[in-house]
Design an enzyme around this catalytic site. Structure first.
Site, PDB file in Angstrom:
ATOM      1  N   ARG A   2       0.859  -1.189   0.000  1.00  0.00           N
ATOM      2  CA  ARG A   2       0.000   0.000   0.000  1.00  0.00           C
ATOM      3  C   ARG A   2       0.892   1.233   0.000  1.00  0.00           C
ATOM      4  NH1 ARG A   2      -2.082   3.074   4.788  1.00  0.00           N
ATOM      5  NH2 ARG A   2      -3.693   4.435   3.958  1.00  0.00           N
ATOM      6  N   HIS A  28      -2.473  11.057   0.819  1.00  0.00           N
ATOM      7  CA  HIS A  28      -1.911  10.850   2.161  1.00  0.00           C
ATOM      8  C   HIS A  28      -1.250  12.174   2.574  1.00  0.00           C
ATOM      9  CE1 HIS A  28      -0.542   7.464   5.047  1.00  0.00           C
ATOM     10  NE2 HIS A  28      -0.212   8.607   5.632  1.00  0.00           N
ATOM     11  N   GLU A  81      -6.915   8.774   6.437  1.00  0.00           N
ATOM     12  CA  GLU A  81      -7.173   9.463   7.703  1.00  0.00           C
ATOM     13  C   GLU A  81      -7.606  10.922   7.539  1.00  0.00           C
ATOM     14  OE1 GLU A  81      -3.891   8.922  10.390  1.00  0.00           O
ATOM     15  OE2 GLU A  81      -4.042   6.750  10.350  1.00  0.00           O
ATOM     16  N   ASN A 120      -7.015   2.103  10.236  1.00  0.00           N
ATOM     17  CA  ASN A 120      -5.675   2.334  10.775  1.00  0.00           C
ATOM     18  C   ASN A 120      -5.822   2.401  12.287  1.00  0.00           C
ATOM     19  OD1 ASN A 120      -5.113   2.728   8.081  1.00  0.00           O
ATOM     20  ND2 ASN A 120      -4.448   4.851   8.279  1.00  0.00           N
ATOM     21  N   TYR A 145      -3.799   2.410  16.159  1.00  0.00           N
ATOM     22  CA  TYR A 145      -2.571   2.460  16.963  1.00  0.00           C
ATOM     23  C   TYR A 145      -2.844   2.282  18.459  1.00  0.00           C
ATOM     24  CZ  TYR A 145      -0.275   3.615  12.650  1.00  0.00           C
ATOM     25  OH  TYR A 145       0.204   3.527  11.370  1.00  0.00           O
ATOM     26  N   GLU A 155      -3.262   0.030   8.394  1.00  0.00           N
ATOM     27  CA  GLU A 155      -2.062   0.432   9.150  1.00  0.00           C
ATOM     28  C   GLU A 155      -2.159  -0.066  10.579  1.00  0.00           C
ATOM     29  OE1 GLU A 155      -1.036   4.626   9.286  1.00  0.00           O
ATOM     30  OE2 GLU A 155      -1.423   4.843   7.149  1.00  0.00           O
TER      31      GLU A 155
HETATM   32  C1  FCB Z   1      -0.821   7.380  10.810  1.00  0.00           C
HETATM   33  C2  FCB Z   1      -0.400   7.897   9.441  1.00  0.00           C
HETATM   34  C3  FCB Z   1       0.937   7.389   8.978  1.00  0.00           C
HETATM   35  C4  FCB Z   1       1.920   7.321  10.112  1.00  0.00           C
HETATM   36  C5  FCB Z   1       1.348   6.576  11.285  1.00  0.00           C
HETATM   37  C6  FCB Z   1       2.296   6.404  12.449  1.00  0.00           C
HETATM   38  O1  FCB Z   1      -1.695   8.268  11.397  1.00  0.00           O
HETATM   39  O2  FCB Z   1      -1.365   7.550   8.487  1.00  0.00           O
HETATM   40  O3  FCB Z   1       1.373   8.203   7.931  1.00  0.00           O
HETATM   41  O4  FCB Z   1       2.324   8.592  10.461  1.00  0.00           O
HETATM   42  O5  FCB Z   1       0.202   7.236  11.744  1.00  0.00           O
END
Ligand code: FCB
Length: 466
Positions: A88, A132, A177, A306, A308, A372
């Site tokens: 990707r 992006h 995002e 995505n 985290y 992600e």
């Molecule tokens: C996301 C982004 C990516 C990277 C990660 C850690 O929010 O899409 O570009 O910065 O975080």
């Protein structure tokens, strides 16, 4: 690959992933390409923002970054060695349409043409993200995303890329995002273009979604074969820190502004009533024209998620106030007593499972791909450049496990992309944060797969072979 690295074994829920599960790595154009002034590329808002004193750690920029523009064939070989089936990447708008309007720049487009061919020749599916975060500066000068015309410019640009690559690329993500583009770019000012204007941020959010809808409709109408269209969202997994009305209201607000304002519009063609009421309290309205929400809710085939970390919210600040300096209700992200990554992000894999199950309940009939997931840690390389990144590997074990668990409980999740293929320019953090499963030595541009890359490669192989 480093021959002697011992990597953790494969156990637990990950084993339940089917051999057909899609595995990939992800990057974005500005974070890796460099070559910012080559072959007709013009500055994006990030080139400009990086020059603002104090905007990026150490005053860094991505003029060179990973020099991927010049090292693309070697990087594709690296991706192939990881054994993933999909890559990707994003296309830099100012490279292929330098003025944000007007004709295609053939030299810029040729890079993506070569990249797609190289990937296909290596047996890797190319998945394109059209935006992006690197808006051509000229469009920001004309008002940026808060201006409606930018949505139409985005749809035109998308068609340009689509015309050039859709004979070979079958999966298309419009935006990465949009929450970050709108909120960090125009409300908090932490990202390019660094504006701090709440109403402008809400207009930006709407025009990003409108651009997504316009582009999706046009691409689908022009598709000569069966293609997939989608969008990649970062979605807060927002929970109240206690069960009080105040904390529940704070979590509802956070969820409204990060999950429902996007997905209710995309899936159901409406903005949530409670979010509109919160906006009305601020005297802010979203500049919706007739037919916009119908455009925004154009059918999609895949939702990119995505993820985290998950958050806990409180409706009071540390001093016990329930109203902030702006006169608005407090929505406080409460620190969590769990291990954190180098970004200071809490490690909360169980919240990933929770989010995925919630998405499949509230927004059913939409296949999910994890576009992600990954983590930054303070890596130390040995003399050969090898990093024994136990923290990152464990993070991936736990989060892929969390995905597998959600799948076992019924969520329709089709694939997982590690963020990121290699260390790169981490926006406001510059090069201080490393998210790669492959190490980049920025002095020599040497790439060395870390232990996490070996684990990822072995895991994919074992799941496929089962
Ligand atoms: C996301 C982004 C990516 C990277 C990660 C850690 O929010 O899409 O570009 O910065 O975080």
């Amino acid at each position: 690959m480093h021959p002697t690295a011992a990597v953790p074994g494969l156990s637990g829920p990950i084993l339940s992933l089917p051999p057909t599960f899609r595995w990939g790595v992800a990057t974005s154009a500005y974070q890796i390409e460099g070559a910012v002034a080559e072959d007709g590329r013009t500055p994006s808002i990030w080139d400009t923002f990086c020059r603002v004193p104090g905007a990026v750690a150490d005053g860094d920029h991505a003029d060179v970054a990973c020099d991927h523009y010049h090292r693309m064939p070697q990087d594709v070989a690296l991706i192939k060695d990881l054994g993933v089936d999909t890559y990707r990447f994003s296309v830099a708008w100012p490279r292929v349409q330098p003025h944000g309007r007007g004709p295609v720049n053939p030299r810029g487009m040729a890079f993506y043409d070569r990249l797609v061919d190289e990937l296909l020749a290596s047996g890797i599916d190319p998945w394109v993200t059209l935006y992006h975060w690197d808006l051509p500066q000229e469009l920001e000068d004309a008002g940026g995303w808060p201006v409606r015309d930018t949505a139409y410019r985005f749809a035109d640009y998308s068609m340009m890329v689509f015309d050039a690559l859709s004979d070979r690329v079958d999966t298309w993500f419009t935006l990465n995002e949009p929450w970050c583009s709108a909120w960090l770019g125009y409300v908090s000012g932490d990202h390019a273009p660094g504006r701090k204007d709440f109403a402008a941020g809400m207009a930006a959010k709407h025009h990003l979604l409108l651009g997504h809808g316009l582009a999706t409709r046009r691409m689908r109408a022009a598709a000569a074969r069966d293609l997939q269209f989608g969008i990649a969202l970062n979605l807060a997994a927002a929970r109240p820190v206690t069960d009080t009305d105040l904390d529940r209201a704070a979590a509802r607000r956070a969820d409204g502004f990060s999950v429902r304002i996007y997905l209710d519009a995309l899936r159901y063609g409406r903005y949530p009533d409670d979010v509109l009421a919160d906006l009305a309290d601020r005297d802010v309205t979203i500049p919706v024209h007739d037919g916009d929400l119908e455009t925004i809710s154009a059918p999609i085939d895949v939702l990119g998620v995505n993820f985290y970390f998950g958050q806990l919210f409180s409706g009071t600040d540390e001093a016990g106030n329930t109203t902030g300096p702006d006169g608005m209700p407090v929505v406080r992200d409460v620190p969590q007593d769990v291990p954190h990554t180098a970004m200071g992000w809490p490690i909360t894999p169980d919240r990933f499972t929770e989010l995925l199950l919630r998405l499949s309940q509230d927004y059913p009939d939409l296949p999910i791909v994890i576009t992600e997931n990954g983590a930054a840690f303070d890596d130390t390389a040995d003399s050969a450049g090898f990093v024994r990144d136990e923290g990152r590997t464990e993070y991936l074990v736990d989060h892929i496990g969390a995905v597998a668990l959600a799948r076992q409980q019924g969520a329709d999740i089709r694939g997982f992309f590690a963020w990121s293929l290699m260390d790169n320019f981490e926006w406001g953090y510059g090069y201080t944060q490393r998210f790669g499963i492959v190490r980049v030595d920025y002095d020599t541009q040497a790439r060395t797969p870390k232990m996490s890359a070996l684990w990822f490669r072995d895991t994919i192989r074992r799941i496929r072979e089962r």
